[in-house]
Write a protein that holds these residues in place. Structure first.
Motif, PDB file in Angstrom:
ATOM      1  N   LEU A  37       0.832  -1.205   0.000  1.00 20.56           N
ATOM      2  CA  LEU A  37       0.000   0.000   0.000  1.00 20.56           C
ATOM      3  C   LEU A  37       0.866   1.254   0.000  1.00 20.56           C
ATOM      4  O   LEU A  37       0.550   2.239  -0.683  1.00 20.56           O
ATOM      5  CB  LEU A  37      -0.922  -0.014   1.218  1.00 20.56           C
ATOM      6  N   LEU A  38       1.947   1.242   0.764  1.00 20.48           N
ATOM      7  CA  LEU A  38       2.868   2.382   0.748  1.00 20.48           C
ATOM      8  C   LEU A  38       3.419   2.621  -0.653  1.00 20.48           C
ATOM      9  O   LEU A  38       3.497   3.762  -1.123  1.00 20.48           O
ATOM     10  CB  LEU A  38       4.028   2.133   1.714  1.00 20.48           C
ATOM     11  N   GLU A  39       3.778   1.537  -1.333  1.00 21.07           N
ATOM     12  CA  GLU A  39       4.306   1.668  -2.687  1.00 21.07           C
ATOM     13  C   GLU A  39       3.255   2.250  -3.630  1.00 21.07           C
ATOM     14  O   GLU A  39       3.536   3.169  -4.415  1.00 21.07           O
ATOM     15  CB  GLU A  39       4.768   0.309  -3.205  1.00 21.07           C
ATOM     16  N   SER A  40       2.029   1.723  -3.551  1.00 22.19           N
ATOM     17  CA  SER A  40       0.982   2.146  -4.486  1.00 22.19           C
ATOM     18  C   SER A  40       0.553   3.591  -4.256  1.00 22.19           C
ATOM     19  O   SER A  40       0.410   4.362  -5.207  1.00 22.19           O
ATOM     20  CB  SER A  40      -0.227   1.209  -4.357  1.00 22.19           C
ATOM     21  N   TYR A  41       0.348   3.974  -3.001  1.00 25.12           N
ATOM     22  CA  TYR A  41      -0.014   5.365  -2.719  1.00 25.12           C
ATOM     23  C   TYR A  41       1.158   6.294  -3.038  1.00 25.12           C
ATOM     24  O   TYR A  41       0.957   7.447  -3.454  1.00 25.12           O
ATOM     25  CB  TYR A  41      -0.445   5.523  -1.263  1.00 25.12           C
ATOM     26  N   GLY A  42       2.372   5.801  -2.854  1.00 27.81           N
ATOM     27  CA  GLY A  42       3.543   6.603  -3.209  1.00 27.81           C
ATOM     28  C   GLY A  42       3.633   6.864  -4.695  1.00 27.81           C
ATOM     29  O   GLY A  42       3.991   7.967  -5.122  1.00 27.81           O
ATOM     30  N   LEU A  43       3.287   5.860  -5.507  1.00 25.71           N
ATOM     31  CA  LEU A  43       3.295   6.033  -6.961  1.00 25.71           C
ATOM     32  C   LEU A  43       2.302   7.099  -7.404  1.00 25.71           C
ATOM     33  O   LEU A  43       2.494   7.753  -8.433  1.00 25.71           O
ATOM     34  CB  LEU A  43       2.955   4.708  -7.647  1.00 25.71           C
ATOM     35  N   ARG A  44       1.252   7.298  -6.615  1.00 26.30           N
ATOM     36  CA  ARG A  44       0.235   8.308  -6.927  1.00 26.30           C
ATOM     37  C   ARG A  44       0.545   9.649  -6.280  1.00 26.30           C
ATOM     38  O   ARG A  44      -0.271  10.576  -6.335  1.00 26.30           O
ATOM     39  CB  ARG A  44      -1.134   7.801  -6.457  1.00 26.30           C
ATOM     40  N   SER A  45       1.695   9.720  -5.608  1.00 22.91           N
ATOM     41  CA  SER A  45       2.088  10.947  -4.882  1.00 22.91           C
ATOM     42  C   SER A  45       1.049  11.348  -3.848  1.00 22.91           C
ATOM     43  O   SER A  45       0.848  12.536  -3.570  1.00 22.91           O
ATOM     44  CB  SER A  45       2.327  12.110  -5.869  1.00 22.91           C
ATOM     45  N   ASP A  46       0.362  10.344  -3.271  1.00 18.26           N
ATOM     46  CA  ASP A  46      -0.659  10.592  -2.252  1.00 18.26           C
ATOM     47  C   ASP A  46       0.034  10.617  -0.887  1.00 18.26           C
ATOM     48  O   ASP A  46       0.028   9.626  -0.141  1.00 18.26           O
ATOM     49  CB  ASP A  46      -1.732   9.504  -2.302  1.00 18.26           C
ATOM     50  N   LEU A  47       0.640  11.748  -0.580  1.00 21.14           N
ATOM     51  CA  LEU A  47       1.449  11.856   0.619  1.00 21.14           C
ATOM     52  C   LEU A  47       0.605  11.721   1.887  1.00 21.14           C
ATOM     53  O   LEU A  47       1.083  11.198   2.902  1.00 21.14           O
ATOM     54  CB  LEU A  47       2.177  13.203   0.618  1.00 21.14           C
ATOM     55  N   LYS A  48      -0.629  12.173   1.832  1.00 22.35           N
ATOM     56  CA  LYS A  48      -1.498  12.082   3.006  1.00 22.35           C
ATOM     57  C   LYS A  48      -1.712  10.627   3.411  1.00 22.35           C
ATOM     58  O   LYS A  48      -1.626  10.275   4.593  1.00 22.35           O
ATOM     59  CB  LYS A  48      -2.837  12.760   2.710  1.00 22.35           C
ATOM     60  N   MET A  49      -1.975   9.755   2.425  1.00 21.60           N
ATOM     61  CA  MET A  49      -2.197   8.342   2.730  1.00 21.60           C
ATOM     62  C   MET A  49      -0.888   7.648   3.134  1.00 21.60           C
ATOM     63  O   MET A  49      -0.887   6.745   3.979  1.00 21.60           O
ATOM     64  CB  MET A  49      -2.817   7.627   1.526  1.00 21.60           C
ATOM     65  N   VAL A  50       0.223   8.066   2.537  1.00 23.48           N
ATOM     66  CA  VAL A  50       1.514   7.497   2.913  1.00 23.48           C
ATOM     67  C   VAL A  50       1.802   7.773   4.388  1.00 23.48           C
ATOM     68  O   VAL A  50       2.217   6.878   5.140  1.00 23.48           O
ATOM     69  CB  VAL A  50       2.639   8.074   2.022  1.00 23.48           C
ATOM     70  N   LEU A  51       1.562   9.009   4.825  1.00 21.75           N
ATOM     71  CA  LEU A  51       1.785   9.362   6.227  1.00 21.75           C
ATOM     72  C   LEU A  51       0.795   8.633   7.134  1.00 21.75           C
ATOM     73  O   LEU A  51       1.144   8.226   8.251  1.00 21.75           O
ATOM     74  CB  LEU A  51       1.667  10.873   6.410  1.00 21.75           C
ATOM     75  N   GLN A  52      -0.437   8.466   6.657  1.00 15.49           N
ATOM     76  CA  GLN A  52      -1.436   7.743   7.439  1.00 15.49           C
ATOM     77  C   GLN A  52      -0.998   6.292   7.666  1.00 15.49           C
ATOM     78  O   GLN A  52      -1.111   5.749   8.773  1.00 15.49           O
ATOM     79  CB  GLN A  52      -2.789   7.783   6.721  1.00 15.49           C
ATOM     80  N   LEU A  53      -0.487   5.660   6.617  1.00 18.40           N
ATOM     81  CA  LEU A  53      -0.016   4.272   6.739  1.00 18.40           C
ATOM     82  C   LEU A  53       1.186   4.189   7.676  1.00 18.40           C
ATOM     83  O   LEU A  53       1.312   3.240   8.467  1.00 18.40           O
ATOM     84  CB  LEU A  53       0.343   3.727   5.358  1.00 18.40           C
TER      85      LEU A  53
END
Length: 620
Positions: free
Chosen positions: A202-218
């Motif tokens: 999930l970190l990889e996938s949200y990172g590919l989308r530049s979704d920093l909010k979800m990366v920090l949430q994870l």
């Protein structure tokens, strides 16, 4: 009249423990399980599902572990080699041996099942794998079977892999949200002990989308679960932070990487350098937009800050810079003639290691350490058969330590010696039961002549008169009278005691041992911090030839390898009239645990110790 001796006969035979037979399994169910497991070992997904479909059509029951085996197969990348831990045979001979045990139970249905599937080697597309995986999940729901951690990991990884094909599509977004929902189910389940592999895709996938909010949430969720981030997860987050230009988060991540990753992989090095080559590293405009303040990651508080990472004049970057290993002086590059410094552990990290060691002593293991083994090939964890005595022995030791060497962090001890490790060095342990007391004494006297305060630890059995030779008695008597030895009690590990003494004394205390301490950093759940402590505080040793004339009490030369004057790690370099720069150690031949570089031990890297140097450009 003497009493006749009774013929007591042979001693009674020991009663053998009765083996509890497992529940009888239908031979066809067992054969289906084994056949699918063999397909898993060879990564033949289509063949495995053909076997599954045929078994369903023949009315053969499918076991829970077989369902999970199929789910694991669905997320396998067939283009790359990957091991599956599904209990599969490791070779053709073993396959043949296992199958021979079931020949008698093979019937026409099973023969037909294998014949139909044997030639099926068509690879399944990701779309088809996703379809089959959810068919399996639906069938498990119908049978009332729950997913285990491995099942959740397989589905999450599969959904993330599918979503990464076209990250901007609506269906990809749905797949990723679905994967996150499965993570929530796993976290909520009382029967699932979550692992890092649930979060990493999930970190990889949200990172590919530049979704920093979800990366920090994870990242926050990982911390809540008490899990430790690895280098791979740092890579995903670092790439995401760089892609959105959040220099505050990049700085925080680099500080954590410097604290946790002694020698970064080649991929991590490339990611870090990409920031300093990015034009946004010359502008601080992104700081105001940082999302870092919106989430509190407590585990990063102990990491020393390596910032700032913004230079209005830009950055100079030089790779493969050599160093004088005796002094820590950089010999070339943009930071030439600068010196690397020793980087101590933070006080919080130091205290954490001290507390974890004491927890292992009193409770047997740190909460969250699931393995039954100690690590370092030292067998299973010690049973807590007499916990009150162990705690009493430990408390007595702590009182003795404070009485003779002062309070916590008082640096009352200069050198702690692992007596058994020194005493058994180059000794034939099968030929002798006791340590070589003279070797230990040579090391003790080496430091005493330097005016150092020494404390040596040795198990109390080595002081038994039945074990200790007569010539060693004057040696041990001197140790005891001078209060330079502590006899560790029975049913205790010597390492617990000398490690506590070294940590208790303070940052200036060194330890003499060749022990790699693998069991400690395996059990402590603070692997990298402990390795860094070992790098800065362990003295390794060996012995040279004998000195003095023959016929006298000759001693062998004591050879010691002290820690380097600097830390081989990512660190900030201060430069006069400049905001300074950074050094990043490069992999050298012999470095261990190079998993992200595709090696257990670096074999193809250069022999020489080299660094990447990054420095702010001069304004002139």
């Amino acid at each position: 009249m003497s009493e006749e001796k009774k013929d007591v006969g042979p001693p009674p035979k020991k009663k053998r423990k009765l083996k509890i037979r497992s529940k009888r399994v239908d031979p066809l169910v067992l054969q289906t399980r084994r056949s699918i497991q063999v397909c898993a070992s060879t990564k033949e997904i289509q063949k495995a599902f053909d076997l599954y479909d045929k078994a369903r059509m023949s009315g053969i029951d499918i076991e829970n572990n077989t369902f999970h085996c199929l789910l694991s197969l669905c997320c396998v990348d067939e283009e790359h080699e990957r091991k599956l831990h599904v209990g599969t045979p490791r070779g053709k001979d073993q396959d043949a041996q296992k199958s021979s045990n079931t020949k008698a139970v093979t019937n026409e249905d099973m023969d037909s099942l294998r014949d139909d599937a044997v030639e099926s080697k068509v690879k399944l597309s990701l779309k088809d794998r996703k379809k089959r995986a959810f068919e399996i999940k639906q069938r498990m729901d119908e049978l009332g079977l729950q997913l285990n951690e491995n099942g959740y990991a397989s589905i999450i990884r599969l959904l993330c892999t599918v979503s990464n094909i076209d990250p901007k599509s609506i269906s990809a977004s749905d797949d990723l949200n679905y994967a996150y929902d499965f993570l929530g189910q796993a976290e909520a389940s009382k029967d699932v002990r979550v692992k890092l592999r649930l979060y990493s895709p999930l970190l990889e996938s949200y990172g590919l989308r530049s979704d920093l909010k979800m990366v920090l949430q994870l990242w926050k969720q990982i911390e809540i679960q008490g899990l430790s981030i690895t280098e791979l997860e740092y890579q995903y987050m670092m790439k995401c932070a760089i892609s959105v230009g959040d220099d505050v988060l990049v700085e925080r991540l680099l500080s954590s990487i410097a604290e946790d990753i002694p020698i970064p992989s080649n991929d991590t090095l490339t990611i870090i350098i990409s920031w300093f080559r990015d034009e946004r590293s010359s502008s601080s405009s992104s700081s105001a937009k940082s999302l870092w303040s919106s989430v509190a990651i407590n585990s990063t508080e102990s990491a020393p800050d390596v910032g700032p990472l913004i230079s209005p004049t830009g950055w100079s970057i030089d790779l493969n810079c050599g160093i004088d290993v005796l002094t820590g002086r950089l010999k070339e590059g943009c930071l030439k003639d600068s010196f690397l410094q020793p980087v101590a552990l933070s006080q919080k990290t130091w205290n954490d290691i001290l507390d974890m060691n004491e927890t292992i002593v009193k409770k047997g293991s740190v909460e969250g350490h699931l393995s039954e083994f100690q690590g370092g090939r030292k067998g299973k964890k010690r049973e807590n058969e007499d916990v009150p005595k162990r705690i009493s022995d430990w408390d007595q030791f702590k009182d003795w330590l404070q009485k003779h060497f002062g309070d916590l962090n008082s640096n009352g001890i200069d050198v702690v010696i692992d007596g058994a490790n020194v005493g058994y060095f180059e000794c034939n342990t099968k030929a002798r039961k006791h340590v070589e007391y003279r070797q230990i004494d040579w090391v003790i006297q080496y430091f005493e002549k330097m005016g150092k305060k020494v404390l040596m630890f040795l198990h109390e059995r080595h002081f038994s008169k039945k074990l200790m030779p007569k010539w060693a008695e004057p040696i041990t008597k001197r140790w005891v009278e001078a209060n330079i030895v502590y006899k560790t009690p029975f049913n205790a590990n010597d390492d617990w005691y000398w490690l506590h003494a070294a940590l208790y004394s303070g940052i200036n205390t060194l330890v003499v041992t060749n022990d790699e301490c693998r069991d400690h950093h395996f059990q402590m759940l603070a692997h990298r911090s402990f390795l860094r402590w070992k790098e800065r505080h362990r003295i390794t040793f060996s012995f040279g030839g004998f000195t003095g004339e023959e016929g006298t009490d000759r001693e062998r030369e004591v050879r010691l390898n002290f820690p380097k004057r600097y830390s081989r790690r990512i660190q900030r370099i201060h430069v006069e009239n400049s905001i300074g720069g950074f050094v990043i150690p490069l992999v050298k031949k012999g470095d261990k645990d190079r998993f992200l570089d595709g090696e257990f031990i670096a074999e193809t890297a250069p022999d020489e110790e080299m660094y990447a140097c990054i420095s702010a450009k001069s304004s002139s």
